[in-house]
Design a protein around this motif. Structure first.
Motif, PDB file in Angstrom:
ATOM      1  N   TRP A  76       0.817  -1.217   0.000  1.00 39.30           N
ATOM      2  CA  TRP A  76       0.000   0.000   0.000  1.00 39.30           C
ATOM      3  C   TRP A  76       0.847   1.263   0.000  1.00 39.30           C
ATOM      4  N   GLN A 119     -11.156   0.986  11.451  1.00 37.80           N
ATOM      5  CA  GLN A 119     -11.987   0.022  10.714  1.00 37.80           C
ATOM      6  C   GLN A 119     -12.198   0.474   9.269  1.00 37.80           C
ATOM      7  N   LYS A 141      -9.023  -0.174   7.361  1.00 33.62           N
ATOM      8  CA  LYS A 141      -8.880  -1.612   7.087  1.00 33.62           C
ATOM      9  C   LYS A 141      -9.744  -2.013   5.893  1.00 33.62           C
ATOM     10  N   THR A 142     -10.975  -1.499   5.859  1.00 34.97           N
ATOM     11  CA  THR A 142     -11.878  -1.811   4.755  1.00 34.97           C
ATOM     12  C   THR A 142     -11.344  -1.254   3.440  1.00 34.97           C
ATOM     13  N   LYS A 143     -10.869  -0.012   3.480  1.00 37.39           N
ATOM     14  CA  LYS A 143     -10.328   0.637   2.277  1.00 37.39           C
ATOM     15  C   LYS A 143      -9.169  -0.164   1.702  1.00 37.39           C
ATOM     16  N   LEU A 144      -8.315  -0.700   2.576  1.00 47.26           N
ATOM     17  CA  LEU A 144      -7.121  -1.415   2.136  1.00 47.26           C
ATOM     18  C   LEU A 144      -7.364  -2.906   1.903  1.00 47.26           C
ATOM     19  N   SER A 145      -8.536  -3.396   2.299  1.00 44.11           N
ATOM     20  CA  SER A 145      -8.787  -4.851   2.319  1.00 44.11           C
ATOM     21  C   SER A 145      -7.663  -5.553   3.072  1.00 44.11           C
ATOM     22  N   ALA A 146      -7.378  -5.028   4.259  1.00 44.18           N
ATOM     23  CA  ALA A 146      -6.223  -5.481   5.046  1.00 44.18           C
ATOM     24  C   ALA A 146      -6.604  -6.696   5.893  1.00 44.18           C
ATOM     25  N   GLU A 147      -6.554  -7.873   5.278  1.00 45.45           N
ATOM     26  CA  GLU A 147      -7.007  -9.090   5.950  1.00 45.45           C
ATOM     27  C   GLU A 147      -6.097  -9.485   7.112  1.00 45.45           C
TER      28      GLU A 147
END
Length: 216
Positions: free
Chosen positions: A32, A112, A115-121
């Motif tokens: 990223w 949160q 995390k969603t924006k990055l798809s940070a699993e």
């Protein structure tokens, strides 16, 4: 009749300026790279400066020995996450599991969203006490612990260092950001020793290792 001159107005003293804070920080490297994260206008919220983070992750990457600034498979805890810049940086560079702990509900919501924006699993977000989260971690399980509490929360430093040292695996590192430099004599009480150090403005950045592993 001649008019009286109006009394001269007194110049108003300029209002003191608040120290400017960044409205966003950027991820330095990895998947990223150059992605920007929002910084809320919260008292005590003080994102680690870009230059300090860049140096820190160069230090960590040299310890990882994987090349390209990567931290493959690392287990990390960002105990006082704030903007999440340290934890998301680690995940961007290949860390397998990054726990972000934060007590402020608005900051948790912002984490949160990032995390969603990055798809940070690889990233988990927990609202709560970072010291408690470290105390819960299995002994010897973490590759990196990031400790960046508010500078005025001095009571957090000692329990955080103690919990971080217990959770650290052999070869792991603790990053400590503080308003002053911690001496090796102080760190020895927690079984830690200074490995790298940088001062940037008011920030004292320490990379610490287990004392048994020395400073070389």
């Amino acid at each position: 009749m001649p008019q009286k001159a109006a009394p001269a107005s007194r110049p108003t003293a300029p209002k003191p300026k608040r120290p400017s804070k960044p409205s966003e920080v950027r991820i330095i490297g990895g998947e990223w790279k150059r992605t920007r994260l929002a910084v809320a206008d919260k008292p005590g919220l003080r994102p680690t400066p870009d230059r300090v983070r860049e140096t820190l992750f160069n230090w960590l990457a040299s310890l990882a020995g994987a090349g390209g600034g990567e931290l493959p498979g690392w287990q990390c805890v960002d105990a006082f996450a704030g903007t999440g810049a340290l934890g998301f940086e680690a995940a961007s560079r290949g860390a397998a599991n990054v726990l972000l702990c934060e007590q402020d509900a608005a900051l948790v919501a912002q984490l949160q969203a990032a995390k969603t924006k990055l798809s940070a699993e690889a990233v988990r977000i927990e609202r709560g006490n970072g010291v408690t989260a470290l105390e819960r971690a299995p002994s010897g399980s973490l590759d990196a612990v990031f400790l960046d509490p508010p500078f005025d929360s001095t009571a957090l430093y000692e329990p955080a260092l103690r919990a971080a040292a217990r959770a650290l695996r052999a070869g792991g590192s603790v990053y400590l950001e503080a308003p002053r430099r911690w001496s090796d004599e102080e760190l020895a009480a927690f079984g830690l020793v200074g490995f790298r150090y940088l001062k940037a403005g008011a920030v004292h950045a320490h990379l610490l290792r287990l004392a048994a592993e020395g400073t070389a």
